[in-house]
Write a protein that holds these residues in place. Structure first.
Motif, PDB file in Angstrom:
ATOM      1  N   VAL A   9       0.831  -1.208   0.000  1.00  0.00           N
ATOM      2  CA  VAL A   9       0.000   0.000   0.000  1.00  0.00           C
ATOM      3  C   VAL A   9       0.867   1.261   0.000  1.00  0.00           C
ATOM      4  N   VAL A  15      -2.784   2.598  -4.610  1.00  0.00           N
ATOM      5  CA  VAL A  15      -3.372   1.472  -3.887  1.00  0.00           C
ATOM      6  C   VAL A  15      -3.980   1.968  -2.577  1.00  0.00           C
ATOM      7  N   HIS A  16      -5.265   1.619  -2.359  1.00  0.00           N
ATOM      8  CA  HIS A  16      -5.962   1.987  -1.127  1.00  0.00           C
ATOM      9  C   HIS A  16      -5.839   0.903  -0.060  1.00  0.00           C
ATOM     10  N   SER A  17      -6.080  -0.342  -0.462  1.00  0.00           N
ATOM     11  CA  SER A  17      -6.016  -1.431   0.506  1.00  0.00           C
ATOM     12  C   SER A  17      -5.763  -2.756  -0.201  1.00  0.00           C
ATOM     13  N   SER A  31      -4.269  -5.055   4.850  1.00  0.00           N
ATOM     14  CA  SER A  31      -3.346  -3.930   5.014  1.00  0.00           C
ATOM     15  C   SER A  31      -3.920  -2.904   5.971  1.00  0.00           C
ATOM     16  N   VAL A 103      -6.816  -6.309  -4.349  1.00  0.00           N
ATOM     17  CA  VAL A 103      -6.249  -4.963  -4.242  1.00  0.00           C
ATOM     18  C   VAL A 103      -7.300  -3.959  -4.695  1.00  0.00           C
TER      19      VAL A 103
END
Length: 145
Positions: A9, A15-17, A31, A103
């Motif tokens: 992340v 990328v958020h999570s 994450s 993702v």
């Protein structure tokens, strides 16, 4: 393994999570931070715990749907799934043991960069995610809930 997810992340733009989900749909790793133990007794409120479980449920459901579609179309094994939305992108790929890597990223992300990092993660985590470790992760996630 959680540090691998946090690095994913932190290091990959957009990328958020990220979530690792077992083949039977149980969230193994996320994450996003787990809720503090005292928050588990309080009334549920939208936040990281719910979004972690939501991502796991979506990843599991989407994987199941695409596996079914591939079987109906004689398409063979599903390699990866990408859902492009107006406000984001969801990527799902399988890890060698049948677990899934999901993702959630921004709509304007570089999909090829994220796909590359997903492949790296699967390469690093695939051989480490043994049945014993999956059992430990599952037990730890059940304690957190």
């Amino acid at each position: 393994m959680r540090w691998l997810l946090r690095n994913f992340v932190d290091d990959v733009p957009g990328v958020h999570s990220v979530a690792v989900v077992s083949s039977d749909g149980v969230l193994l790793l996320s994450s996003q931070d787990a809720p503090p133990p005292h928050a588990l007794d309080a009334a549920p409120a939208p936040g990281p715990a719910e979004s972690r479980l939501d991502l796991a449920a979506v990843v599991s459901g989407l994987a199941s749907l695409t596996i079914g579609a591939a079987a109906l179309m004689d398409g063979g094994k599903v390699k990866h799934t990408t859902v492009a939305m107006a406000e984001g992108v969801l990527f799902v790929t399988s890890i060698s043991d049948g677990s899934l890597l999901g993702v959630h990223a921004a709509a304007d992300c570089d999909m090829s960069v994220i796909a590359y990092h997903m492949a790296l993660f699967v390469g690093r985590a695939g051989h480490v995610l043994t049945p014993a470790l999956r059992g430990e992760l599952r037990h730890a996630m059940e304690r957190v809930r």
